[in-house]
Design a protein around this motif. Structure first.
Motif, PDB file in Angstrom:
ATOM      1  N   GLU A  46       0.837  -1.201   0.000  1.00  0.00           N
ATOM      2  CA  GLU A  46       0.000   0.000   0.000  1.00  0.00           C
ATOM      3  C   GLU A  46       0.870   1.247   0.000  1.00  0.00           C
ATOM      4  N   PHE A  47       0.501   2.233  -0.787  1.00  0.00           N
ATOM      5  CA  PHE A  47       1.215   3.508  -0.807  1.00  0.00           C
ATOM      6  C   PHE A  47       0.925   4.272   0.482  1.00  0.00           C
ATOM      7  N   VAL A  48       1.978   4.821   1.089  1.00  0.00           N
ATOM      8  CA  VAL A  48       1.822   5.580   2.325  1.00  0.00           C
ATOM      9  C   VAL A  48       2.059   7.070   2.093  1.00  0.00           C
ATOM     10  N   GLY A  61      -1.265   8.737   1.329  1.00  0.00           N
ATOM     11  CA  GLY A  61      -2.364   7.823   1.166  1.00  0.00           C
ATOM     12  C   GLY A  61      -3.523   8.260   2.060  1.00  0.00           C
ATOM     13  N   ASP A  62      -4.717   7.895   1.674  1.00  0.00           N
ATOM     14  CA  ASP A  62      -5.910   8.340   2.400  1.00  0.00           C
ATOM     15  C   ASP A  62      -5.912   7.868   3.845  1.00  0.00           C
ATOM     16  N   ARG A  63      -5.366   6.694   4.092  1.00  0.00           N
ATOM     17  CA  ARG A  63      -5.458   6.119   5.421  1.00  0.00           C
ATOM     18  C   ARG A  63      -4.477   6.731   6.418  1.00  0.00           C
ATOM     19  N   VAL A  64      -3.506   7.502   5.920  1.00  0.00           N
ATOM     20  CA  VAL A  64      -2.510   8.075   6.830  1.00  0.00           C
ATOM     21  C   VAL A  64      -2.506   9.604   6.816  1.00  0.00           C
ATOM     22  N   ARG A  65      -3.228  10.183   5.878  1.00  0.00           N
ATOM     23  CA  ARG A  65      -3.214  11.648   5.760  1.00  0.00           C
ATOM     24  C   ARG A  65      -3.698  12.287   7.063  1.00  0.00           C
TER      25      ARG A  65
END
Length: 120
Positions: A46-48, A61-65
Motif C-alpha cells: 500500500e502507498f503511504v 495515502g488516504d489512510r494516513v493523511r
C-alpha cells in the motif's frame, strides 16, 4: 540506481509515535521522488507517502493523511516518515522506495523494509 538504507520502526502502543528514516547511499536524492510503502502480512503493498526532493511536493495515502508526515533533510540526504496517532491497523513492514522524477513508471529502488508493530 540509488541505494536506500532504512532505520527506525519497532514496537509502539496504539496512539504512540514512531519515525522511519531512509538515507541514500551512492548518490544524492536530487531529482528523485522518495516514497514509503507498507505491506501487512498477507496483504498487498500500500502507498503511504511520497516527497519530491527538488520541489518538496508531498503526497499521502488516504489512510494516513493527517497522521503521518513525510519530510527531508538536505544535509543528511535522508527522508523521514513521522508516524503519529498510530493504530493497530498501521502495523506492517514499511519500505522506502525511490525513482527519478523523469521516470513515469514504478519505483525502481527499494529498501530492505522495517517492521512497525502497534499494540492495542
Amino acid at each position: 540506481q540509488v541505494q536506500l538504507v532504512e532505520s527506525g520502526g519497532g514496537l509502539v502502543q496504539a496512539g504512540g509515535s514512531l519515525r522511519l528514516s531512509c538515507a541514500a547511499s551512492g548518490r544524492t536524492f536530487n531529482s528523485y521522488t522518495v516514497g514509503w510503502f507498507r505491506q501487512p502480512p498477507g496483504q498487498e503493498r500500500e502507498f503511504v507517502a511520497a516527497i519530491k526532493w527538488t520541489s518538496e511536493a508531498t503526497y499521502y495515502g488516504d489512510r494516513v493523511r493527517g497522521r503521518f508526515t513525510i519530510s527531508k533533510d538536505n544535509a543528511k540526504n535522508t527522508v523521514y516518515l513521522q508516524m503519529d496517532s498510530l493504530k493497530p491497523e498501521d502495523a506492517a513492514v514499511y519500505l522506502c522506495a525511490a525513482k527519478r522524477d523523469d521516470d513515469n513508471g514504478a519505483f525502481k529502488s527499494w529498501g530492505q523494509g522495517k517492521q512497525v508493530t502497534v499494540s492495542s
